[in-house]
Structures are given as structure tokens and as C-alpha cells.
Design a protein around this motif. Structure first.
Motif, PDB file in Angstrom:
ATOM      1  N   TYR A 152       5.880  10.805   7.215  1.00  0.00           N
ATOM      2  CA  TYR A 152       7.348  10.894   7.248  1.00  0.00           C
ATOM      3  C   TYR A 152       7.827  11.379   8.610  1.00  0.00           C
ATOM      4  CZ  TYR A 152      12.166  11.617   6.011  1.00  0.00           C
ATOM      5  OH  TYR A 152      13.537  11.538   6.001  1.00  0.00           O
ATOM      6  N   ALA A 192      14.442   5.786  10.015  1.00  0.00           N
ATOM      7  CA  ALA A 192      15.425   6.314   9.069  1.00  0.00           C
ATOM      8  C   ALA A 192      16.849   5.937   9.467  1.00  0.00           C
ATOM      9  CB  ALA A 192      15.297   7.835   8.971  1.00  0.00           C
ATOM     10  N   CYS A 231      12.071   7.893  -0.905  1.00  0.00           N
ATOM     11  CA  CYS A 231      12.754   8.998  -0.238  1.00  0.00           C
ATOM     12  C   CYS A 231      13.879   8.504   0.679  1.00  0.00           C
ATOM     13  CB  CYS A 231      11.745   9.857   0.525  1.00  0.00           C
ATOM     14  SG  CYS A 231      12.462  11.371   1.215  1.00  0.00           S
ATOM     15  N   PRO A 232      13.611   7.593   1.627  1.00  0.00           N
ATOM     16  CA  PRO A 232      14.719   7.074   2.437  1.00  0.00           C
ATOM     17  C   PRO A 232      15.737   6.263   1.644  1.00  0.00           C
ATOM     18  CG  PRO A 232      12.633   5.989   3.005  1.00  0.00           C
ATOM     19  CD  PRO A 232      12.303   7.153   2.137  1.00  0.00           C
ATOM     20  N   THR A 266      18.250   8.774   0.323  1.00  0.00           N
ATOM     21  CA  THR A 266      19.004   9.339   1.446  1.00  0.00           C
ATOM     22  C   THR A 266      20.066   8.354   1.924  1.00  0.00           C
ATOM     23  OG1 THR A 266      17.047  10.601   2.105  1.00  0.00           O
ATOM     24  CG2 THR A 266      18.800  10.379   3.731  1.00  0.00           C
ATOM     25  N   MET A 280      21.029  13.803   8.274  1.00  0.00           N
ATOM     26  CA  MET A 280      20.599  12.872   7.230  1.00  0.00           C
ATOM     27  C   MET A 280      20.324  11.490   7.801  1.00  0.00           C
ATOM     28  SD  MET A 280      23.162  14.045   4.150  1.00  0.00           S
ATOM     29  CE  MET A 280      22.475  12.920   2.934  1.00  0.00           C
ATOM     30  N   GLY A 288      17.104  11.361   9.440  1.00  0.00           N
ATOM     31  CA  GLY A 288      15.992  11.559   8.525  1.00  0.00           C
ATOM     32  C   GLY A 288      15.442  12.968   8.542  1.00  0.00           C
ATOM     33  N   THR A 344      16.866  15.008   3.953  1.00  0.00           N
ATOM     34  CA  THR A 344      16.922  13.906   2.992  1.00  0.00           C
ATOM     35  C   THR A 344      17.991  14.182   1.941  1.00  0.00           C
ATOM     36  OG1 THR A 344      15.168  14.874   1.623  1.00  0.00           O
ATOM     37  CG2 THR A 344      14.499  13.336   3.357  1.00  0.00           C
ATOM     38  N   THR A 371      19.623  13.284  -2.240  1.00  0.00           N
ATOM     39  CA  THR A 371      19.305  12.914  -3.612  1.00  0.00           C
ATOM     40  C   THR A 371      20.576  12.568  -4.374  1.00  0.00           C
ATOM     41  OG1 THR A 371      19.539  15.111  -4.609  1.00  0.00           O
ATOM     42  CG2 THR A 371      17.409  14.587  -3.608  1.00  0.00           C
ATOM     43  N   TYR A 419      12.630  12.712  -5.582  1.00  0.00           N
ATOM     44  CA  TYR A 419      12.511  13.541  -4.384  1.00  0.00           C
ATOM     45  C   TYR A 419      13.472  14.729  -4.428  1.00  0.00           C
ATOM     46  CZ  TYR A 419       9.089  10.650  -1.981  1.00  0.00           C
ATOM     47  OH  TYR A 419       7.931   9.994  -1.623  1.00  0.00           O
ATOM     48  N   ILE A 460      17.184  19.586   1.938  1.00  0.00           N
ATOM     49  CA  ILE A 460      17.477  18.477   1.041  1.00  0.00           C
ATOM     50  C   ILE A 460      18.925  18.609   0.586  1.00  0.00           C
ATOM     51  CG2 ILE A 460      16.873  17.328  -1.128  1.00  0.00           C
ATOM     52  CD1 ILE A 460      14.067  18.565  -0.825  1.00  0.00           C
TER      53      ILE A 460
END
Length: 597
Positions: free
Chosen positions: A82, A91, A126-127, A130, A153, A156, A159, A161, A199, A208
Motif C-alpha cells: 500500500y 491512489a 481499500c482504495p 476511499t 484522502m 491515499g 483511507t 469507509t 477496511y 481512517i
């Protein structure tokens, strides 16, 4: 175990011949998306997918994400991968330059995103989340929230959610009970629990950013009383540095069928002092804002269906080339041959290949339409493209993911007994694929959205436009000689007629017998996907034939025509049966009273 190699030749063909990359590059803000630049981006993405993400897929599945003391640890190598992902700029590929993004068109990001998902489904989630959170903040967040969160964000470094689902509120968001209590400083304290949060916690980044649905004290009941809040894992100081740990904790992660390396968290907000949150937009408009994230995520999840079709196909093809078993059919006493020589194995591989190419074509065409809907200088063109996108998003999501499960299952079948053994990797694709039919609304939810909000509400007007575009291809097909094009033309004409008949029936029936219409919703979604795929495969065959006629001897073009013929004979031929199920199948669906089940 074979690694993933991005199908660059087909991706480039679809982008240029079907999605209209040249036209996309003429849109305001997309001028840098020249063919040379896009090819370079795809080649670098393919290298990253092959060298970094694909090797982590199998060991990540075997190790899985782990939880201890309210914190999640990712499998070995994921944190480093990552970090490299962020440092390489992946990202920020499609985000706006205003917030540090590269501003490339969505259609280019779709092709790159397909690679991440094929190479490592769990990592790609995950991406994906985001990106959805970024879109919601860009369109609905205050300037203060944008300045606080978007740059990190988009890069990257942080992240995001989506926190919708609760133990008592699955798809029925009217039942959300997480509460938000206003504070004197203008913030809110959030109290409640959310489940199935992809995530929701991990150790790959320092912060996050949770987007959380909750109710303020005087909110009305139902979906009209839901608001959206930013709730960071760590509070952010005025200078942008990280402050105190917020009262938002992962209290466990789920033990799942697949995507073991992707932590699916149960999140507890406010178990101690209350989780500090900040309102996004206006009170009671949270569901509206969350749908911004949902629509972005639905397209991304649809790409997961495309991706698993391709990955399962590659693994099955490679195995079929190497596995020696039996003599060639009809040959007595001959040598044993690779199983790819056997007609039924060939049929399965062709099915997998055809679906991979058809779902890819549909996804990229819809992504290009999204670019036009956002950026075209003519308002009429923007509206027409947005209508097409709105109609097809449930199909990209629902049809592609259902297809992905079926194709992954065929991959296991091609492997035979070895496909049921984890070491070959075929079983993982099937396990991982299943969640995509559920994410962001099950196939049934996508289908009901399609027939209700996207077709019945507008009396089928956009569907009719699409059907006319499909029928307009008939004249071009009629000019081509040879059995392949005769078969493609005939199957497409029959399929389009079946789609038109089923669509007309839905429009006529929805208002008077919504239960009958709903009984045929999923078959109709599959019908629209099947015919749209056939339409685009026919377009691809015509483009390939034009290249052959111009003297290009690349065997890719002959293979494209042959695959389109297979799609017509084996997949598009199913359209009349699906249409019959839509128009005549409701009585059977509702035949039994509940107590007879």
C-alpha cells in the motif's frame, strides 16, 4: 501457481474502439488523456499488478487480516504494497487536481481499477471505499471538511469507509438507530454500532475517515431523518496534524467465505466518551449524500465481476494448456493431449473468455458515458449520457458480478478435482467473487432499482434510446459477408426484439401489478446485460473486421470476431428465454402460499 497478466491488448482495443477514448480526450479537463499517455499508464499499472499485488493474493488469503485488542493487522506485505501504491500515485489517479489528484478520466481509472481487482481483490477494496468517500465529500462537504480531509484522502495517505449497516438495519436504512448528539462547538457525538465495514480498521495508514449515517435528536422517522457525519479514527488539529484518538473502535472482524485479507469490521462509536463527528452537508440529507458513495461503489463492485472473469479465465486457460489427459476425441490409440483440446473444455474456456470481454466492454462504455455526463460542454449531451449511466449502473453491478460467480465456478470445473484444492487458486476466485453480488445492494436490489427507478418511472424512455442504438447496428452487420456475421446479426436482432418486448411489458405492468414486475426483475437485469453485451461484442467484431480489411494481420482481430460469434450462439441466444421468464414467470414465483415453503 500462475500470476495475473493484465489483458492490455483487449483493454486498449475496448478503450479506443468501443468506449471512444479519442472523444473522451476532447472533453474539458481530459485533454491530457492521449492514447500514448493512456497506454503508458496501463502498462505501468499492469507491471504493478503483476509484480506487487498478484504475488500477495494467495498468501494474503491464507494468512488473512487479524484482530487483537481493537486493532487490525494486515497480512504480510500488504502494508508495504500500500505504501508503494500511494508513492506511485495510483491512489490519486482519477481525483480532481484541486485536491492533488491527477484528473484522468473515469474510463481510464476503470481499466486500471480492473487490474487491481484481478490481481488482488482484497487489496483493491481499500482504495474503492476511499474513492467513494472522496466523491461524497467533494460534492456535499463544507469547505472546512474538504480542506481538512481531501488532500490526504486523495493522496491515499488516509483511507475512507462507508458506515451504513447496523445489526437491525441491513438494506432497510430506515431502521438506522445510530444517534448524533449536537455539541456546543458545532460538532456532534456519535453513539452506535455499524457492521460489515470494509477496511473499518487496518494498519496501512495513520488515519481512517469514517462516513457514518446517524440520526440527530429531532430527526423524523424513516430515511428522511438520516444525516451523514465524518468521524475520523484520529481527530485532526487545526494545522492538519493528528490529535487525540477518537472514540471509534473496531471491536471485531468477521470470519468470511472469501476476501480474507480484507478486514470486515464491526465498528463501535461512542462506547466511552462519544465519537466526535462533523455533519456533512445538511441535516436529514444523509441518505442522499451516501448514495453518491453508493453509486461510485456500485460501479467499482461491478468491475470486480469483470476482474474475476478475467482472472479465473487466465488461471483455467493456463491449467488447460498444461494438464495432459486422455487422447483427442475420436482418435483411437493416439497420444494423450492437453485438456484444452477437448471440445467441452474449449466450450467452458470460450464462455469464460466471452463473458470477460463482454462485461469489460460494458463497464468501459458506461465509464466513458460518465465522463461525458460530467464534462461535455453541451447540456443535452450531459443529460443523455447521465441517463444512460443511470440505466446501466445496476446492470454493470448486478449482471457483471453474477457473471463473475458463474465464470469462477467454471474455472473450478475446468480444473476438475484440482479446482477444489486451495493450492491451485481456482477455489479462491469463487470464494472471493460471491461477495460482489451482495456488496452495495444484492442483485435483487439492483434489479428492482433498474425496473422501478430507471425504467418504469420514465416509461422506459432511456431504454428505448438504447434499444434504437442497438438496432442501428443491424445495417453495418448486414454489409459483412461470412457466416460469423450472419449469425451475430441474427442473434442480435432476436435478442434486441426480446429485450424490447420485455421492457414494454414491464412499463405496462409496473403500475398495475408491481409484484408481477418485481418477480421478473432479476431475469430482466440479466436480459439487459446479456443483450448489451451482445451489442458491444458485435461492435467489437465490426471494428476488428475493419482492421483486418485494412491489412492488419494481428491474430487478435480474428480472435475477437470468433469470440463474438461464440457469444452470439451460446450466450445471446438465451435472450428470448429470459424475456419469456420476465413476461410469463410471475405466476410461478407467487404460486405457493408462505406456509407451503
Amino acid at each position: 501457481m500462475s500470476e495475473y497478466y493484465a489483458p492490455l491488448r483487449d483493454m486498449q482495443f475496448v478503450l479506443k474502439e468501443l468506449a471512444g477514448l479519442d472523444a473522451v480526450a476532447q472533453l474539458p479537463g481530459c485533454e491530457e488523456a492521449t492514447p500514448d499517455l493512456v497506454d503508458a499508464v496501463l502498462e505501468e499499472a499492469a507491471r504493478f499488478a503483476l509484480e506487487v499485488l498478484s504475488p500477495l493474493n494467495y498468501p494474503g488469503d491464507q494468512e488473512g487480516a487479524t484482530w487483537h485488542d481493537k486493532a487490525v493487522t494486515m497480512p504480510a506485505g500488504f502494508k508495504e504494497a500500500y505504501k508503494l501504491f500511494v508513492e506511485s500515485g495510483w491512489a490519486a489517479l482519477a481525483s480532481e487536481p484541486e485536491w492533488g489528484g491527477q484528473g484522468l478520466p473515469k474510463v481510464v481509472a476503470a481499466a486500471v481499477g480492473e487490474m487491481w481487482k484481478s490481481a488482488n481483490h482484497a487489496f483493491s477494496l481499500c482504495p474503492l471505499l476511499t474513492t467513494g468517500a472522496i466523491e461524497a465529500l467533494v460534492l456535499s462537504g463544507s469547505e472546512e471538511l474538504k480542506k481538512t480531509y481531501l488532500e490526504k484522502m486523495v493522496s491515499g495517505e488516509w483511507t475512507g469507509t462507508m458506515n451504513l449497516t447496523e445489526p437491525n438495519a441491513g438494506s432497510d436504512l430506515a431502521a438506522v438507530r445510530t444517534r448524533a448528539e449536537p455539541q456546543p462547538d458545532g460538532s456532534y457525538k456519535i453513539y452506535g454500532q455499524k457492521i460489515f465495514i470494509t477496511y473499518g480498521d487496518h494498519d496501512m495508514v495513520e488515519n481512517i475517515v469514517h462516513l457514518v449515517l446517524a440520526r440527530t435528536p429531532n430527526a423524523p422517522e424513516g430515511v428522511k431523518g438520516i444525516s451523514l457525519f465524518v468521524v475520523p479514527k484520529f481527530l485532526v488539529n487545526a494545522d492538519g496534524s493528528l490529535g487525540a484518538r477518537n472514540d471509534a473502535w473496531c471491536v471485531s472482524i468477521e470470519h468470511k467465505l472469501g476476501i480474507h485479507a480484507s478486514p470486515t469490521a464491526i465498528m463501535a462509536f461512542g462506547d466511552h466518551s462519544g465519537a466526535i463527528g462533523h455533519l456533512v452537508g445538511e441535516e436529514n440529507r444523509g441518505l442522499e449524500y451516501m448514495f453518491i458513495m453508493m453509486n461510485a461503489a456500485r460501479f467499482g463492485v461491478g468491475l470486480e465481476g469483470v476482474a474475476v472473469c478475467e482472472r479465473a479465465y487466465q488461471r483455467a486457460r493456463d491449467y488447460a494448456r498444461e494438464r495432459i489427459q486422455c487422447t483427442d476425441i475420436g482418435v483411437r490409440g493416439g497420444p494423450k493431449v492437453p485438456i484444452i483440446a477437448h471440445p467441452d473444455v474449449r466450450r467452458m474456456l470460450m464462455t469464460m473468455k466471452a463473458y470477460a470481454e463482454a462485461t469489460r466492454a460494458l463497464a468501459y462504455v458506461v465509464a466513458a458515458a460518465h465522463d461525458a455526463a460530467m464534462r461535455h460542454p453541451d447540456e443535452g449531451e450531459r443529460k443523455a449520457n447521465q441517463a444512460f449511466v443511470d440505466l446501466m449502473i445496476p446492470v454493470v453491478k448486478g449482471w457483471s458480478t453474477e457473471t463473475g460467480v458463474m465464470v469462477a465456478s467454471l474455472g473450478v470445473q475446468v480444473h476438475g478435482g484440482m479446482g477444489y484444492v486451495e493450492e491451485t487458486g481456482a477455489a479462491q476466485h469463487l470464494r472471493d467473487a460471491q461477495i460482489s453480488t451482495i456488496y452495495e445492494g444484492t442483485t435483487g436490489i439492483q434489479a428492482n432499482d433498474l425496473i422501478g427507478r430507471k425504467i418504469a418511472r420514465e416509461s422506459g424512455s432511456t431504454l428505448k434510446v438504447v434499444i434504437e442504438a442497438m438496432r442501428a447496428l443491424d445495417a453495418d452487420l448486414a454489409q459483412q459477408a461470412g457466416g460469423h456475421f450472419v449469425a451475430i446479426r441474427n442473434r442480435l436482432r432476436t435478442g434486441v426484439d426480446a429485450l424490447a418486448a420485455a421492457g414494454g411489458w414491464l412499463v405496462a405492468t409496473y403500475g398495475s401489478d408491481v409484484r408481477a414486475a418485481a418477480a421478473g426483475a432479476v431475469p430482466f437485469l440479466k436480459l439487459l446485460g446479456t443483450v448489451a453485451g451482445g451489442w458491444l461484442m458485435a461492435r467489437a467484431a465490426l471494428a476488428a473486421q475493419a482492421r483486418i480489411a485494412a491489412g492488419d494481420s494481428d491474430p487478435f482481430f480474428a480472435a475477437k470476431i470468433g469470440t463474438a460469434r461464440f457469444y452470439a450462439d451460446h450466450i445471446l441466444s438465451q435472450a428470448p428465454g429470459l424475456a419469456s421468464t420476465v413476461t410469463d414467470g410471475a405466476e410461478g414465483v407467487m404460486a405457493l402460499p408462505e406456509d407451503m415453503f
